[in-house]
Design a protein around this motif. Structure first.
Motif, PDB file in Angstrom:
ATOM      1  N   THR A  20      23.063  30.087  11.619  1.00 48.85           N
ATOM      2  CA  THR A  20      22.561  29.164  10.594  1.00 48.85           C
ATOM      3  C   THR A  20      21.038  29.240  10.504  1.00 48.85           C
ATOM      4  OG1 THR A  20      22.271  27.256  12.071  1.00 48.85           O
ATOM      5  CG2 THR A  20      24.453  27.563  11.122  1.00 48.85           C
ATOM      6  N   LYS A  21      20.499  28.595   9.470  1.00 43.74           N
ATOM      7  CA  LYS A  21      19.060  28.622   9.218  1.00 43.74           C
ATOM      8  C   LYS A  21      18.303  27.816  10.277  1.00 43.74           C
ATOM      9  CE  LYS A  21      19.453  29.570   4.261  1.00 43.74           C
ATOM     10  NZ  LYS A  21      19.041  29.167   2.889  1.00 43.74           N
ATOM     11  N   LEU A  22      16.971  27.842  10.191  1.00 47.12           N
ATOM     12  CA  LEU A  22      16.153  27.227  11.245  1.00 47.12           C
ATOM     13  C   LEU A  22      16.243  25.699  11.233  1.00 47.12           C
ATOM     14  CD1 LEU A  22      14.212  27.722  13.569  1.00 47.12           C
ATOM     15  CD2 LEU A  22      12.337  27.931  11.944  1.00 47.12           C
ATOM     16  N   CYS A  24      18.385  23.807   8.827  1.00 48.24           N
ATOM     17  CA  CYS A  24      19.567  23.239   8.178  1.00 48.24           C
ATOM     18  C   CYS A  24      20.783  24.078   8.569  1.00 48.24           C
ATOM     19  CB  CYS A  24      19.406  23.210   6.654  1.00 48.24           C
ATOM     20  SG  CYS A  24      19.255  24.843   5.897  1.00 48.24           S
ATOM     21  N   SER A  25      21.985  23.600   8.235  1.00 48.22           N
ATOM     22  CA  SER A  25      23.210  24.265   8.690  1.00 48.22           C
ATOM     23  C   SER A  25      23.745  25.296   7.703  1.00 48.22           C
ATOM     24  CB  SER A  25      24.283  23.215   8.982  1.00 48.22           C
ATOM     25  OG  SER A  25      23.843  22.371  10.019  1.00 48.22           O
ATOM     26  N   PRO A  27      24.610  28.819   6.319  1.00 45.77           N
ATOM     27  CA  PRO A  27      24.792  30.095   7.003  1.00 45.77           C
ATOM     28  C   PRO A  27      23.704  31.104   6.631  1.00 45.77           C
ATOM     29  CG  PRO A  27      26.514  29.751   5.362  1.00 45.77           C
ATOM     30  CD  PRO A  27      25.708  28.496   5.408  1.00 45.77           C
ATOM     31  N   CYS A  40      21.090  24.410   0.471  1.00 45.69           N
ATOM     32  CA  CYS A  40      21.451  22.996   0.585  1.00 45.69           C
ATOM     33  C   CYS A  40      20.212  22.174   0.216  1.00 45.69           C
ATOM     34  CB  CYS A  40      21.932  22.683   2.000  1.00 45.69           C
ATOM     35  SG  CYS A  40      20.599  22.623   3.202  1.00 45.69           S
ATOM     36  N   PRO A  41      20.320  20.852   0.218  1.00 47.85           N
ATOM     37  CA  PRO A  41      19.145  20.040  -0.134  1.00 47.85           C
ATOM     38  C   PRO A  41      17.945  20.307   0.769  1.00 47.85           C
ATOM     39  CG  PRO A  41      21.128  18.718  -0.248  1.00 47.85           C
ATOM     40  CD  PRO A  41      21.542  20.039   0.345  1.00 47.85           C
ATOM     41  N   VAL A  52      16.162  19.615  10.862  1.00 50.14           N
ATOM     42  CA  VAL A  52      16.583  19.461  12.262  1.00 50.14           C
ATOM     43  C   VAL A  52      16.641  20.852  12.882  1.00 50.14           C
ATOM     44  CG1 VAL A  52      18.268  18.484  13.854  1.00 50.14           C
ATOM     45  CG2 VAL A  52      17.995  17.489  11.578  1.00 50.14           C
ATOM     46  N   LEU A  53      15.948  21.017  14.001  1.00 48.34           N
ATOM     47  CA  LEU A  53      15.752  22.338  14.605  1.00 48.34           C
ATOM     48  C   LEU A  53      17.037  22.893  15.223  1.00 48.34           C
ATOM     49  CD1 LEU A  53      13.631  24.494  15.369  1.00 48.34           C
ATOM     50  CD2 LEU A  53      13.069  23.121  17.380  1.00 48.34           C
ATOM     51  N   ASN A  54      17.238  24.199  15.023  1.00 49.85           N
ATOM     52  CA  ASN A  54      18.416  24.932  15.501  1.00 49.85           C
ATOM     53  C   ASN A  54      18.217  25.356  16.966  1.00 49.85           C
ATOM     54  OD1 ASN A  54      20.311  26.941  16.031  1.00 49.85           O
ATOM     55  ND2 ASN A  54      20.145  27.884  13.994  1.00 49.85           N
TER      56      ASN A  54
ATOM     57  N   ARG B  63      19.909  20.728  16.880  1.00 53.68           N
ATOM     58  CA  ARG B  63      21.305  20.776  16.419  1.00 53.68           C
ATOM     59  C   ARG B  63      21.939  22.076  16.872  1.00 53.68           C
ATOM     60  NH1 ARG B  63      19.448  23.659  12.017  1.00 53.68           N
ATOM     61  NH2 ARG B  63      21.225  25.046  11.992  1.00 53.68           N
ATOM     62  N   ASP B  65      24.210  25.528  16.520  1.00 49.25           N
ATOM     63  CA  ASP B  65      24.169  26.592  15.510  1.00 49.25           C
ATOM     64  C   ASP B  65      25.543  26.783  14.859  1.00 49.25           C
ATOM     65  OD1 ASP B  65      23.114  28.715  14.039  1.00 49.25           O
ATOM     66  OD2 ASP B  65      23.554  30.187  15.615  1.00 49.25           O
ATOM     67  N   PHE B  70      26.856  23.771   2.351  1.00 46.56           N
ATOM     68  CA  PHE B  70      26.650  22.572   1.528  1.00 46.56           C
ATOM     69  C   PHE B  70      27.731  22.494   0.452  1.00 46.56           C
ATOM     70  CE2 PHE B  70      24.347  20.982  -2.376  1.00 46.56           C
ATOM     71  CZ  PHE B  70      24.421  19.638  -2.047  1.00 46.56           C
ATOM     72  N   LEU B  76      22.204  21.613  -7.070  1.00 44.46           N
ATOM     73  CA  LEU B  76      20.785  21.900  -6.791  1.00 44.46           C
ATOM     74  C   LEU B  76      20.153  22.628  -7.967  1.00 44.46           C
ATOM     75  CD1 LEU B  76      21.241  23.069  -3.096  1.00 44.46           C
ATOM     76  CD2 LEU B  76      20.403  20.845  -3.889  1.00 44.46           C
TER      77      LEU B  76
END
Ligand SMILES: [Zn+2]
Lengths: 484, 95
Positions: A20-22, A24-25, A27, A40-41, A52-54, B63, B65, B70, B76
């Motif tokens: 996932t990104k740095l 956000c979740s 992919p 995503c937003p 939120v950090l991965n 969080r 991984d 979304f 968006l």
């Protein structure tokens, strides 16, 4: 004429191999996907969202730092780098500035002449990637620009070397060594064609013996190691000519144009460099807690240098073979998987098959190791068949080609094609006798002590046997028949 | 603390603000006042005070991984002033 030297520092961006990104979740791995499907937003900068950090990104970044012998900062801080560009939806990039997570490392690597070189790592910091801009569709230039945020927010580290690189070949070797270290540590696949590894180069020139630095230029758009080497050579000549002509160099950003093999000034970007960094209030500090670091350290896979020494020791291979096999982690893994089925005693034959046949094919057809149609255990057993005398090395090449095309096991193909080597003495003797009869002149020469004449007779036997006669046996029987 | 009109113009440009001559004068005088009152803080000896990067005292909020798509990219795209197919559309930018 005065002697000049090239002073180079490299800034390498590497994509961390997370799912996932740095922040956000979404992919990652959207290369080639439909635009704006991995968004995503958060990664499109909608109002009111929070990053939120991965955890995995941080751990891969720590792995890179540990592999490059860096000091990890007890606490590092994320900062906002502010600038307006349509590939940056928040109008700032989350990066690290005053307190990066790693500093003061080094990378040691071998040069072509066999000597070893150590280059300091100034710092490594984490940051998010920007989106991608499209200015044309195919060859049709657009009157507007299009933005795809699939790549935006992908985790990156930027590895900044000290200006301790002294030539284009050194820069090339540094990049290869860096790539190997990061691949082996599982930090990144470093696929340059997918933009997973990108490089900017800072270069200046000075007279040999001078300790102060000259005026540097930063070269961008270097999307292969070869481009880095070529661009540095060009820029070195350009700067030396300017200095010789008494011109004053200016500090500037230049773009490499591979088609024209030259760098060009991009003055437009100059005044924009006022990023007004400040700590990002949306993110908490990152603390490299000792227990966490030791857990990351213990999970660190073997690096290329350790792997090389182990291959030399376990398989008695030459250091050249091991250098080649450990130039890429996937290749080294393939070798070990194949060696598990060939047995250590056939490792040398296996290494030969890999460095010649396999890499030859991989380079010719530009395939990834992961996509090689021959399963590693199959190649291992092909090597074993050679060492058992079932196949000559020439036949092994033919079988290799068939295995590549059909994905089948060596044994099956050998049986089906009747390819196995003939080591039956009676049969080989018949061929030898016939070959000597047909090459009486060469036979006389061999008897007279001209050893090289034996080649003609061996060739004739191979022709008669359709390449299947055991070469060692052929040689012995010819010598016996001619009484030498 | 001196702030010239030139500084105000530069700050405005970096923030993409289009200020008229009156506004430049107005913000110049305001910025001078802000910097003057910040300068009072400089009188304090902060040599042994670490920089404040966060006031919460917590660290390492992370969080796992795990991808969670979304799933509504259309929403968006529709939020943007302009779109074209699956892209956000913006005025031409030259590299
Ligand atoms: Zn996202």
């Amino acid at each position: 004429m005065k002697q000049y030297e090239m002073v180079v520092g490299l800034e390498v961006h590497v994509q961390l191999g997370t799912k996932t990104k740095l922040f956000c979740s979404c992919p990652t791995g959207a290369f080639g996907a439909v635009a704006n499907t991995h968004v995503c937003p958060v990664c499109t900068g909608q109002p009111g969202v929070l990053p939120v950090l991965n955890r995995a990104a941080v751990e891969l970044a720590f792995r890179a730092a540990l592999s490059l012998e860096c000091e990890l900062a007890e606490v590092s801080i994320f900062a906002r780098k502010n600038y307006f560009y349509p590939d940056l939806p928040k109008a700032y990039q989350i990066s690290q500035y005053e307190q990066p997570f790693a500093t003061r490392g080094r990378l040691e690597f071998a040069l072509k002449d066999g000597s070893s070189k150590s280059v300091g790592i100034h710092r490594i910091h984490m940051e998010e990637d920007a989106g991608k801009l499209l200015h044309a569709i195919g060859s049709e230039e657009l009157d507007h620009s299009l933005v795809d945020f699939n790549r935006g927010g992908t985790p990156l580290i930027e590895i900044v070397s000290e200006p301790e690189i002294r030539g284009s070949e050194e820069a090339y070797a540094y990049l290869n060594a860096l790539k190997a270290v990061l691949q082996f540590a599982g930090v990144s696949r470093c696929d340059m064609e997918k933009g997973e590894m990108r490089c900017d180069a800072n270069i200046s020139v000075r007279e040999k013996g001078e300790t102060r630095f000259g005026v540097r230029s930063e070269i961008k758009n270097l999307n292969s190691f070869k481009n880095v080497r070529d661009a540095l050579e060009f820029e070195f000549r350009r700067q030396v000519e300017a200095v010789e002509a008494g011109q004053r160099l200016i500090q500037e950003t230049r773009l490499w144009d591979a088609a024209r093999q030259a760098t060009f000034s991009m003055r437009s970007k100059e005044e924009a460099h006022d990023y007004r960094y400040f700590p990002d209030p949306d993110l908490l500090p990152l603390a490299a807690e000792a227990e966490w670091i030791s857990r990351v350290k213990s999970g660190l896979p073997e690096g290329p240098v350790a792997r090389r020494s182990r291959l030399i020791k376990d398989f008695r291979l030459s250091s050249y073979d091991c250098e080649v096999l450990t130039s890429d982690r996937a290749l080294a893994d393939y070798f070990e998987a194949a060696a598990a089925s060939s047995g250590a005693e056939s490792a040398k034959t296996l290494a030969n098959l890999m460095t010649t046949e396999l890499l030859g094919r991989i380079n010719a057809e530009r395939v990834e190791i992961a996509d090689v149609p021959i399963a590693a255990p199959h190649l291992g057993r092909l090597a074993a068949l050679v060492d058992k005398g079932v196949l000559s090395s020439k036949l092994a090449k033919d079988v290799f080609a068939k295995m590549w095309e059909t994905r089948r096991a060596a044994e099956d193909l050998v049986a089906e094609l009747g390819l196995s080597q003939v080591s039956d003495e009676g049969q080989v003797k018949l061929w030898v006798e016939e070959a000597i009869k047909a090459n009486a002149r060469a036979a006389e020469d061999v008897k007279a002590g001209k050893d090289r004449a034996i080649g003609a007779i061996v060739g004739a036997v191979m022709k008669l046997s359709k390449g299947k006669a055991n070469p060692a046996l052929v040689n012995r029987l010819i010598k016996e028949a001619l009484g030498c | 603390m001196a702030i010239e009109e030139e500084d105000v113009r530069k700050i405005a440009k970096l923030a993409r603000l289009d200020l008229g001559p009156e506004e430049i004068k107005l913000f110049q005088s305001q910025l001078v006042k802000i910097l003057d009152s910040m300068a009072e803080l400089s009188a304090l000896d902060t040599d042994k005070v670490p920089p404040t990067n966060s006031v919460l005292g917590a660290v390492n909020r992370l969080r796992e991984d795990e991808p969670k798509p979304f799933g509504e990219p259309e929403r968006l795209l529709d939020n943007a002033p302009e779109r074209e197919g699956p892209y956000f559309k913006v005025p031409k930018v030259i590299e």
